[in-house]
Design a protein around this motif. Structure first.
Motif, short mmCIF file in Angstrom:
data_model
loop_
_atom_site.label_atom_id
_atom_site.label_comp_id
_atom_site.label_asym_id
_atom_site.label_seq_id
_atom_site.Cartn_x
_atom_site.Cartn_y
_atom_site.Cartn_z
N GLY A 28 -36.54 -97.92 66.25
CA GLY A 28 -35.49 -96.93 66.36
C GLY A 28 -35.73 -95.93 67.48
O GLY A 28 -36.71 -96.03 68.22
N SER A 29 -34.82 -94.97 67.57
CA SER A 29 -34.87 -93.96 68.62
C SER A 29 -34.70 -92.56 68.06
O SER A 29 -34.06 -92.38 67.01
CB SER A 29 -33.76 -94.20 69.65
N LEU A 30 -35.27 -91.60 68.74
CA LEU A 30 -35.09 -90.19 68.44
C LEU A 30 -35.06 -89.42 69.74
O LEU A 30 -35.65 -89.84 70.74
CB LEU A 30 -36.22 -89.64 67.57
N ARG A 31 -34.40 -88.27 69.70
CA ARG A 31 -34.39 -87.37 70.85
C ARG A 31 -34.86 -86.00 70.38
O ARG A 31 -34.21 -85.37 69.54
CB ARG A 31 -33.01 -87.25 71.46
N VAL A 74 -48.32 -86.14 75.88
CA VAL A 74 -47.49 -87.34 75.91
C VAL A 74 -46.77 -87.48 77.24
O VAL A 74 -46.74 -88.55 77.85
CB VAL A 74 -46.47 -87.32 74.76
N ALA A 75 -46.14 -86.38 77.69
CA ALA A 75 -45.34 -86.44 78.91
C ALA A 75 -45.26 -85.05 79.51
O ALA A 75 -45.28 -84.05 78.79
CB ALA A 75 -43.93 -86.96 78.61
N GLY A 89 -42.31 -96.54 79.65
CA GLY A 89 -41.25 -97.52 79.46
C GLY A 89 -40.46 -97.32 78.17
O GLY A 89 -39.42 -97.94 77.98
N ARG A 90 -40.97 -96.45 77.28
CA ARG A 90 -40.27 -96.22 76.00
C ARG A 90 -39.78 -94.78 75.88
O ARG A 90 -38.73 -94.53 75.29
CB ARG A 90 -41.20 -96.52 74.83
N PHE A 91 -40.55 -93.85 76.41
CA PHE A 91 -40.20 -92.42 76.31
C PHE A 91 -39.73 -91.90 77.67
O PHE A 91 -40.24 -92.33 78.71
CB PHE A 91 -41.40 -91.59 75.87
N MET A 93 -37.08 -90.86 72.88
CA MET A 93 -38.07 -91.82 72.42
C MET A 93 -37.35 -93.07 71.90
O MET A 93 -36.60 -92.98 70.93
CB MET A 93 -38.93 -91.19 71.31
N ASN A 94 -37.59 -94.17 72.57
CA ASN A 94 -36.98 -95.45 72.19
C ASN A 94 -38.06 -96.43 71.75
O ASN A 94 -39.25 -96.23 72.03
CB ASN A 94 -36.20 -96.04 73.36
N SER A 95 -37.64 -97.48 71.07
CA SER A 95 -38.56 -98.52 70.62
C SER A 95 -39.77 -97.91 69.91
O SER A 95 -40.92 -98.25 70.20
CB SER A 95 -39.02 -99.38 71.81
#
Length: 115
Positions: free
Chosen positions: A16-19, A48-49, A65-67, A82-84
């Protein structure tokens, strides 16, 4: 006084994904950098980023590649898309900003990824 308020954390299934969002308020002249950190139970906090206000972004290898980190300068807000999502992404996520050359932390928002 400067305050950072995060939102967007939730319980989500793997894949899933979240923002996440983090908004800074208070007496702010300029923001030099914004970042997201996370801390899982029993582990150290890790960055993380990062998105500096000049240019460029950086990510830890496990989320590349995911975030995606982004910012809205006019709103003094930083986002983390945040994906996958994976169970190992489960942690308390914190935003951090360098504002007027002083570091500030938000209170954290919980992300839980179920398998």
């Amino acid at each position: 006084q400067v305050q950072l308020v995060e939102s967007g954390g939730d319980l989500v299934q793997a894949g899933g994904s979240l923002r996440l969002s983090c908004a800074a308020s208070g007496s702010i002249t300029s923001i030099q950098a914004m970042a997201w950190y996370r801390q899982a139970p029993g582990k150290e906090r890790e960055r993380v980023a990062t998105i500096p206000t000049v240019s460029g972004t950086s990510y830890i290898d496990s989320v590349k590649g995911r975030f995606t980190i982004s910012r809205d300068t006019a709103k003094n807000t930083v986002y983390l898309q945040m994906n996958s999502l994976k169970p190992e992404d489960t942690a308390l996520y914190f935003c951090n900003m360098l504002i007027d050359y002083r570091g500030y932390w938000g209170q954290g928002t919980q992300v839980t990824v179920s398998s």
